[in-house]
Design an enzyme around this catalytic site. Structure first.
Site, PDB file in Angstrom:
ATOM      1  N   GLU A 108      -4.059   2.629  -7.410  1.00  0.00           N
ATOM      2  CA  GLU A 108      -4.497   3.721  -6.525  1.00  0.00           C
ATOM      3  C   GLU A 108      -3.659   4.968  -6.776  1.00  0.00           C
ATOM      4  O   GLU A 108      -2.525   5.073  -6.289  1.00  0.00           O
ATOM      5  CB  GLU A 108      -4.339   3.301  -5.059  1.00  0.00           C
ATOM      6  CG  GLU A 108      -5.158   2.082  -4.679  1.00  0.00           C
ATOM      7  CD  GLU A 108      -5.409   2.041  -3.187  1.00  0.00           C
ATOM      8  OE1 GLU A 108      -6.568   2.190  -2.793  1.00  0.00           O
ATOM      9  OE2 GLU A 108      -4.444   1.886  -2.422  1.00  0.00           O
ATOM     10  N   HIS A 158       0.854  -1.202   0.000  1.00  0.00           N
ATOM     11  CA  HIS A 158       0.000   0.000   0.000  1.00  0.00           C
ATOM     12  C   HIS A 158       0.887   1.249   0.000  1.00  0.00           C
ATOM     13  O   HIS A 158       1.930   1.282   0.663  1.00  0.00           O
ATOM     14  CB  HIS A 158      -0.930  -0.009   1.214  1.00  0.00           C
ATOM     15  CG  HIS A 158      -2.000   1.024   1.121  1.00  0.00           C
ATOM     16  ND1 HIS A 158      -1.764   2.350   1.408  1.00  0.00           N
ATOM     17  CD2 HIS A 158      -3.291   0.945   0.731  1.00  0.00           C
ATOM     18  CE1 HIS A 158      -2.873   3.038   1.200  1.00  0.00           C
ATOM     19  NE2 HIS A 158      -3.823   2.207   0.794  1.00  0.00           N
TER      20      HIS A 158
HETATM   21  P1  PGA Z   1      -9.622   6.032   0.313  1.00  0.00           P
HETATM   22  O1  PGA Z   1      -8.404   5.015   0.540  1.00  0.00           O
HETATM   23  O2  PGA Z   1     -10.784   5.221  -0.184  1.00  0.00           O
HETATM   24  O3  PGA Z   1      -9.874   6.618   1.669  1.00  0.00           O
HETATM   25  O4  PGA Z   1      -9.184   7.023  -0.687  1.00  0.00           O
HETATM   26  C1  PGA Z   1      -8.129   4.010  -0.372  1.00  0.00           C
HETATM   27  C2  PGA Z   1      -6.902   3.244   0.039  1.00  0.00           C
HETATM   28  O5  PGA Z   1      -5.972   3.851   0.579  1.00  0.00           O
HETATM   29  O6  PGA Z   1      -6.827   2.034  -0.139  1.00  0.00           O
END
Ligand code: PGA
Length: 213
Positions: free
Chosen positions: A142, A92
């Site tokens: 992401e 992550h």
């Molecule tokens: P968020 O986080 O939905 O709060 O943007 C997503 C993540 O970090 O996996």
């Protein structure tokens, strides 16, 4: 394969009682949602409190180490597997950023997770982080600017990125809510969602699941 909706609770909530409440709400509210697979990723400390054997929810962890043994503070993939955990988030961006996780460390975690029978979800914020990654790995794209900011990628922008990723199973993550969720799957071509903030609001999370079903 069904769309995969992953709830990443991060370091929340602050008590087991709240975690149980959130889990129970989500479980009740999504029981009829047969068209999606839902994985809840609570902090390590709560994982053993949820028995998902008779539940529609799967358990996921937010991280793992690459081995067991003399590694103070770490959690091995085997420990997670033996607890009934099915999925594990690896790499992550918050771990890469705040804990100095390098590509080499992420790769070791990925391999160890696979070896112990967990399904890793590899988080990337650009396609260069996918070099050498096996096609069968679940990927979560992401964009850094969208994580926790309330500024999600537009469906059109996300679609362009999705077209460039050759992996068959890719999740979108970054400020997903019940209004934008469906578009990432039906329009942009993603196979699921990785959800942070909105997964801590049981009503909102249930609405997201309903929007996908
Ligand atoms: P968020 O986080 O939905 O709060 O943007 C997503 C993540 O970090 O996996």
């Amino acid at each position: 394969m069904k769309p995969l909706i992953v709830a990443n609770w991060k370091a929340n909530p602050s008590s087991l009682a709240e975690a149980r409440r959130l889990f129970d709400f989500i479980q009740k509210g999504t029981r009829g949602a047969r068209g999606v697979e839902i994985a809840v990723c609570p902090p390590f400390t709560y994982l053993s409190s949820f028995d998902t054997r008779a539940s529609n929810l799967k358990l996921g962890a937010q991280d793992c180490f690459w081995a067991g043994g003399a590694f103070t503070g770490e959690t091995s993939p085997e420990m997670l597997k033996n607890l009934g955990v099915e999925y594990v988030i690896v790499g992550h961006s918050e771990r890469r950023r705040y804990l100095g996780e390098t590509a080499g460390m992420v790769d070791k975690k990925l391999k160890a997770a696979l070896k112990s029978g967990l399904k890793p979800i590899l988080c990337v914020s650009d396609s260069s982080q996918l070099k050498g990654v096996k096609k069968e790995i679940i990927v979560a794209f992401e964009p850094l600017s969208a994580i926790g900011t309330g500024r999600p990628y537009s469906v059109e922008k996300a679609e362009k990125i999705r077209e460039k990723i050759s992996c068959p199973f890719v999740l979108y993550g970054g400020s997903v809510d019940s209004k934008n969720a469906a578009g990432y799957i039906s329009q942009a071509g993603f196979q699921g969602l990785l959800i942070g903030g909105s997964s801590l609001d049981s009503k909102e999370f249930i609405e997201i699941v309903k929007a996908i079903c």
